[in-house]
Scaffold this motif. Sequence first.
Motif, mmCIF file in Angstrom:
data_model
loop_
_atom_site.group_PDB
_atom_site.id
_atom_site.type_symbol
_atom_site.label_atom_id
_atom_site.label_comp_id
_atom_site.label_asym_id
_atom_site.label_seq_id
_atom_site.Cartn_x
_atom_site.Cartn_y
_atom_site.Cartn_z
ATOM 1 N N SER A 139 1.247 -2.714 -10.882
ATOM 2 C CA SER A 139 -0.108 -2.986 -10.412
ATOM 3 C C SER A 139 -0.288 -2.283 -9.072
ATOM 4 O O SER A 139 0.667 -2.073 -8.335
ATOM 5 C CB SER A 139 -0.355 -4.486 -10.283
ATOM 6 N N GLU A 140 -1.492 -1.942 -8.787
ATOM 7 C CA GLU A 140 -1.770 -1.130 -7.599
ATOM 8 C C GLU A 140 -1.279 -1.767 -6.310
ATOM 9 O O GLU A 140 -0.638 -1.124 -5.490
ATOM 10 C CB GLU A 140 -3.267 -0.863 -7.521
ATOM 11 N N TYR A 141 -1.534 -3.038 -6.114
ATOM 12 C CA TYR A 141 -1.153 -3.692 -4.864
ATOM 13 C C TYR A 141 0.348 -3.857 -4.748
ATOM 14 O O TYR A 141 0.917 -3.660 -3.682
ATOM 15 C CB TYR A 141 -1.862 -5.046 -4.749
ATOM 16 N N ASN A 142 0.995 -4.203 -5.840
ATOM 17 C CA ASN A 142 2.448 -4.332 -5.802
ATOM 18 C C ASN A 142 3.111 -2.987 -5.563
ATOM 19 O O ASN A 142 4.114 -2.890 -4.867
ATOM 20 C CB ASN A 142 2.965 -4.962 -7.092
ATOM 21 N N THR A 143 2.558 -1.938 -6.142
ATOM 22 C CA THR A 143 3.078 -0.595 -5.916
ATOM 23 C C THR A 143 2.927 -0.223 -4.443
ATOM 24 O O THR A 143 3.827 0.374 -3.843
ATOM 25 C CB THR A 143 2.349 0.426 -6.813
ATOM 26 N N PHE A 144 1.803 -0.593 -3.853
ATOM 27 C CA PHE A 144 1.566 -0.363 -2.430
ATOM 28 C C PHE A 144 2.659 -1.041 -1.594
ATOM 29 O O PHE A 144 3.251 -0.445 -0.698
ATOM 30 C CB PHE A 144 0.178 -0.893 -2.065
ATOM 31 N N LYS A 145 2.956 -2.306 -1.909
ATOM 32 C CA LYS A 145 3.972 -3.052 -1.161
ATOM 33 C C LYS A 145 5.361 -2.471 -1.376
ATOM 34 O O LYS A 145 6.132 -2.334 -0.430
ATOM 35 C CB LYS A 145 3.948 -4.523 -1.558
ATOM 36 N N LEU A 146 5.677 -2.135 -2.616
ATOM 37 C CA LEU A 146 6.992 -1.538 -2.888
ATOM 38 C C LEU A 146 7.119 -0.171 -2.215
ATOM 39 O O LEU A 146 8.203 0.214 -1.796
ATOM 40 C CB LEU A 146 7.233 -1.429 -4.385
ATOM 41 N N GLY A 147 6.013 0.541 -2.094
ATOM 42 C CA GLY A 147 6.030 1.812 -1.370
ATOM 43 C C GLY A 147 6.438 1.620 0.081
ATOM 44 O O GLY A 147 7.184 2.426 0.638
ATOM 45 N N HIS A 148 5.973 0.530 0.686
ATOM 46 C CA HIS A 148 6.369 0.231 2.057
ATOM 47 C C HIS A 148 7.850 -0.134 2.124
ATOM 48 O O HIS A 148 8.554 0.283 3.055
ATOM 49 C CB HIS A 148 5.508 -0.894 2.639
ATOM 50 N N LEU A 149 8.344 -0.885 1.160
ATOM 51 C CA LEU A 149 9.780 -1.194 1.122
ATOM 52 C C LEU A 149 10.571 0.107 1.006
ATOM 53 O O LEU A 149 11.568 0.286 1.706
ATOM 54 C CB LEU A 149 10.115 -2.115 -0.058
ATOM 55 N N LEU A 150 10.120 1.020 0.154
ATOM 56 C CA LEU A 150 10.819 2.291 -0.024
ATOM 57 C C LEU A 150 10.766 3.148 1.235
ATOM 58 O O LEU A 150 11.713 3.866 1.541
ATOM 59 C CB LEU A 150 10.249 3.049 -1.223
ATOM 60 N N ASN A 151 9.651 3.063 1.997
ATOM 61 C CA ASN A 151 9.588 3.778 3.283
ATOM 62 C C ASN A 151 10.669 3.266 4.225
ATOM 63 O O ASN A 151 11.339 4.047 4.895
ATOM 64 C CB ASN A 151 8.211 3.615 3.935
ATOM 65 N N GLU B 5 2.725 -10.806 2.490
ATOM 66 C CA GLU B 5 1.314 -10.686 2.871
ATOM 67 C C GLU B 5 1.068 -9.526 3.830
ATOM 68 O O GLU B 5 -0.061 -9.138 4.052
ATOM 69 C CB GLU B 5 0.863 -11.990 3.546
ATOM 70 N N CYS B 6 2.124 -8.987 4.399
ATOM 71 C CA CYS B 6 1.989 -7.967 5.436
ATOM 72 C C CYS B 6 2.815 -6.729 5.075
ATOM 73 O O CYS B 6 4.010 -6.840 4.819
ATOM 74 C CB CYS B 6 2.454 -8.566 6.764
ATOM 75 N N PRO B 7 2.206 -5.537 5.059
ATOM 76 C CA PRO B 7 2.952 -4.320 4.752
ATOM 77 C C PRO B 7 4.145 -4.087 5.684
ATOM 78 O O PRO B 7 5.166 -3.556 5.267
ATOM 79 C CB PRO B 7 1.911 -3.211 4.908
ATOM 80 N N LYS B 8 4.025 -4.515 6.946
ATOM 81 C CA LYS B 8 5.139 -4.335 7.892
ATOM 82 C C LYS B 8 6.363 -5.115 7.442
ATOM 83 O O LYS B 8 7.493 -4.670 7.632
ATOM 84 C CB LYS B 8 4.726 -4.778 9.294
ATOM 85 N N VAL B 9 6.151 -6.267 6.839
ATOM 86 C CA VAL B 9 7.259 -7.072 6.330
ATOM 87 C C VAL B 9 7.976 -6.306 5.221
ATOM 88 O O VAL B 9 9.207 -6.302 5.157
ATOM 89 C CB VAL B 9 6.760 -8.445 5.835
ATOM 90 N N CYS B 10 7.226 -5.628 4.364
ATOM 91 C CA CYS B 10 7.815 -4.848 3.281
ATOM 92 C C CYS B 10 8.716 -3.747 3.840
ATOM 93 O O CYS B 10 9.805 -3.500 3.321
ATOM 94 C CB CYS B 10 6.727 -4.246 2.400
#
Length: 143
Positions: free
Chosen positions: A53-65, A105-110
Motif C-alpha cells: 500500500s502506498e503509505y506503508n511503502t512510504f514508511k518502509l522507504g524511510h526504514l530503508l533510508n 506515526e512519524c517518518p523519522k521513527v521509521c
Amino acid sequence: MAQKYDLTDIGNVLSRVMDNPMTKIIRSGSIGVLGVVNPVAGIVGGIGNDLLSEYNTFKLGHLLNGLASGFNLERRLNELYNYVNSSPEKAIIVANLFKQTVNAECPKVCVIYGLILANHLETLTEFTHEELIVCKALVLLTA
C-alpha cells in the motif's frame, strides 16, 4: 555474481522461520520483552499485499533510508536477508521492527528503526533489552 535479495525474499525467510516449531517456543518466551502478542506470521504474510500500500511503502522507504545510511541499499538488503536467516530470534525481532514501522506515526521513527537495524547488520548482534524498549517507546512518537 552474488544473489540479490529484496523485501519479498526477506518476508519469505521470515515466514519460513516463523512456521518452525522451535521459533514458536522462542516467540512465546519472548512475549514480555518483544511485545509480540499476535503471531508475526500475519505481518509477513501481508508483505506481498499490505506493505505494498502506498503509505506503508512510504514508511518502509524511510526504514530503508535509515538501513542504507551511506551504504548501498542492495548490499544492506542482502545483509538483512542473511541476518534474518541466521536465527529465529533475529527473525522475530526484524519482523516486529517491520510491524512497528508500518504502525509508526512519524517518518523519522521509521528512519530510526532503520538506523538501529543497520547497526546490527554491521555487528551481527542481537538487539539489547534497552534497544527493544527504545523501539517500543518510539511507537508512541507522533509527527
